[in-house]
Design a protein around this motif. Structure first.
Motif, short mmCIF file in Angstrom:
data_model
loop_
_atom_site.label_atom_id
_atom_site.label_comp_id
_atom_site.label_asym_id
_atom_site.label_seq_id
_atom_site.Cartn_x
_atom_site.Cartn_y
_atom_site.Cartn_z
N ALA A 1 -0.37 -28.95 -7.02
CA ALA A 1 -1.79 -28.71 -7.31
C ALA A 1 -1.96 -27.48 -8.20
N ILE A 2 -1.18 -26.43 -7.94
CA ILE A 2 -1.24 -25.22 -8.76
C ILE A 2 -0.79 -25.53 -10.19
N LEU B 1 -3.55 -27.40 -11.86
CA LEU B 1 -4.65 -26.50 -12.19
C LEU B 1 -4.34 -25.71 -13.45
N TYR B 2 -3.08 -25.27 -13.57
CA TYR B 2 -2.68 -24.52 -14.75
C TYR B 2 -2.83 -25.36 -16.02
N ILE C 1 -4.92 -27.82 -16.41
CA ILE C 1 -6.36 -27.97 -16.66
C ILE C 1 -6.90 -26.73 -17.37
N ILE C 2 -6.45 -25.55 -16.94
CA ILE C 2 -6.88 -24.30 -17.58
C ILE C 2 -6.42 -24.27 -19.04
#
Length: 205
Positions: A141-142, A145-146, A148-149
């Motif tokens: 998930a991390i 998320l990275y 997506i950023i």
């Protein structure tokens, strides 16, 4: 190993990380790209330092945090697609890209140890399949998320050079999938290799 020896090791790790952080800020390839790359690591380091007296990780976790921070600072200094050693590997082995970012995302799987320790310390989870599954899911998930950023950065800056350096696709349309997959595989291997060692260190914490 007594507490004072642990503390000396932790202080030594902080010293090394600080030296490399200072080096990374001296004439980086791009200050904006440097800021985008190193900010997450700096935030994590600040949290770890501020909470040190309230919650202390195992030395293994601190070594992993230090290693991942150093990898981030190096990538921020050169940009991930221009790290010299991996440029040399690219040329020597006639590769299509500089694979420092792939290497870094694979090693981010090591953060599974840190996540595992947090879950064991602050949740009712016990050692076993559920702990491993949730740990791997959080690491993945991390990683997602990275990505997506990174994607949002290109939208906000409308595809400028800094955002392209931060994104680091190097022409590979599947770059995000590769990065997440490598972090996923890295997390699985990390738990297979380090879980028993981590359990031993937790007992002697």
């Amino acid at each position: 190993m007594d507490t004072s020896k642990h503390s000396k090791i932790h202080l030594g790790l902080l010293f090394v990380v600080t030296i490399i952080f200072i080096w990374s800020i001296i004439k980086p390839a791009s200050y904006l790209d440097w800021l985008a790359e190193v900010s997450p690591a700096v935030v994590i380091l600040i949290i770890v330092i501020v909470t040190y007296n309230k919650f202390r990780f195992t030395t293994l976790s601190y070594c992993i945090i230090a290693l991942l921070s150093i990898l981030t600072f190096i990538g921020g200094h050169y940009t991930y697609s221009e790290v010299p050693l991996f440029n040399w590997i690219k040329e020597e082995f006639d590769l299509n890209r500089n694979n420092y970012d792939r290497f870094g995302h694979f090693l981010k799987g090591l953060s599974a140890v840190v996540v595992r320790e947090i879950l064991l310390s602050f949740t009712p989870l016990k050692k076993g399949p559920w702990l491993s599954g949730i740990t791997i899911s959080i690491v993945l998930a991390i990683a997602a998320l990275y990505e997506i950023i990174e994607w949002l950065s290109t939208k906000i800056s409308k595809g400028g050079k800094t955002s392209k350096d931060f994104l680091g696709m190097q022409g590979d349309i599947w770059d995000a999938q590769w990065d997440m997959s490598l972090a996923f595989v890295g997390a699985i291997l990390t738990l297979i290799i380090f879980s028993k060692m981590h359990d031993h260190l937790l007992k002697n914490k």
